[in-house]
Design an enzyme around this catalytic site. Structure first.
Site, PDB file in Angstrom:
ATOM      1  N   SER A 132      33.632  47.116 -21.309  1.00 41.37           N
ATOM      2  CA  SER A 132      34.078  46.003 -22.107  1.00 41.37           C
ATOM      3  C   SER A 132      33.867  46.442 -23.613  1.00 41.37           C
ATOM      4  O   SER A 132      33.099  47.383 -23.788  1.00 41.37           O
ATOM      5  CB  SER A 132      32.744  45.075 -22.119  1.00 41.37           C
ATOM      6  N   TYR A 146      23.863  42.527 -21.956  1.00 42.53           N
ATOM      7  CA  TYR A 146      25.356  43.011 -21.408  1.00 42.53           C
ATOM      8  C   TYR A 146      25.941  44.046 -22.216  1.00 42.53           C
ATOM      9  O   TYR A 146      26.446  44.916 -21.430  1.00 42.53           O
ATOM     10  CB  TYR A 146      26.028  41.578 -21.634  1.00 42.53           C
TER      11      TYR A 146
END
Length: 237
Positions: A132, A146
């Site tokens: 990501s 995250y």
């Protein structure tokens, strides 16, 4: 398209979203595709019927189950590790077990799956992890855990690229920004905020990410390794 004719490809987390688009891309190109799923049995069965790929029920958080699935596929030409989970929230209040599960799925699973795949992988094989852009940039509160998992993927990719380079095996991460999927829909409540950070003010399509995966897995990707291939519309620019 038959650029992956008879290639043995495994997609971890392939029943929905980016993973499903990758399954479709490789299957359409002639690959022998297997993909894993955890809770989305109906979606997995429908995708398998559509593409001719093999659906494999596997919990990525279970190391033994995961490595057994990877081993059973034999000598892979490519593995794409797309399974992932997202937990956001105030780090002082967020459930610790949920964070640990996210680390299991987003960090431990990619490492163990990649290593298990490498044991039997054909020379000049491909290992691709869906990371990501939040491994590079976390522009809003609540994303520390995250972002931690996606930054960890970066270090893993760089290290494994060194470890496996003598066999011609490449190891790369694809780092999407906002991408239209169940996890982050283009019409979701955070869309306008995310678009405000971007140069190209829209969510990516899952098919665009799948094309990048196919490029890295194909012959043109032979000298790309240890890299983070960001596809984010300028989110992290």
């Amino acid at each position: 398209m038959n650029d992956f004719e008879a290639k043995n490809v495994l997609v971890l987390g392939g029943s929905r979203g980016i993973g499903a688009a990758i399954v479709r891309r490789f299957a359409a190109s002639g690959a022998n595709v297997g993909f894993t799923y955890a809770g989305s049995k109906q979606a997995a069965e429908e995708l398998a019927a559509e593409t001719g790929a093999t659906a494999l029920r596997t919990d990525s958080a279970d190391r033994s189950e995961l490595t057994a699935t990877v081993a059973a596929r034999g000598a892979l030409d490519a593995i794409v590790i797309a399974a992932g989970t997202l937990v956001l929230g105030d780090p002082l209040q967020i459930d610790a077990d949920a964070v640990d599960h996210m680390i299991d799925v987003n960090v431990r699973a990619p490492y163990h799956a990649a290593v298990e795949a490498a044991r039997r992988m054909n020379d000049n094989g491909r290992i691709i992890v869906i990371g990501s852009v939040n491994g590079d940039r976390m522009p809003f509160a609540g994303g520390a855990a995250y972002a931690l998992t996606k930054s960890a993927v970066q270090g893993m990719v760089r290290g494994l690229a060194r470890d496996l380079g003598e066999r011609g095996i490449t190891v790369n991460s694809i780092q999407p920004g906002p991408t239209d999927s169940d996890m982050n829909p283009a019409d979701g409540p955070m869309a306008a905020t995310m678009h405000s950070f971007m140069a190209i003010k829209r969510h990516a399509r899952t098919e665009e990410v799948a094309e990048l995966a196919a490029y890295l897995a194909g012959p043109h990707g032979a000298m790309i390794t240890g890299s983070m291939q960001t596809i984010d519309g300028g989110f992290g620019a």
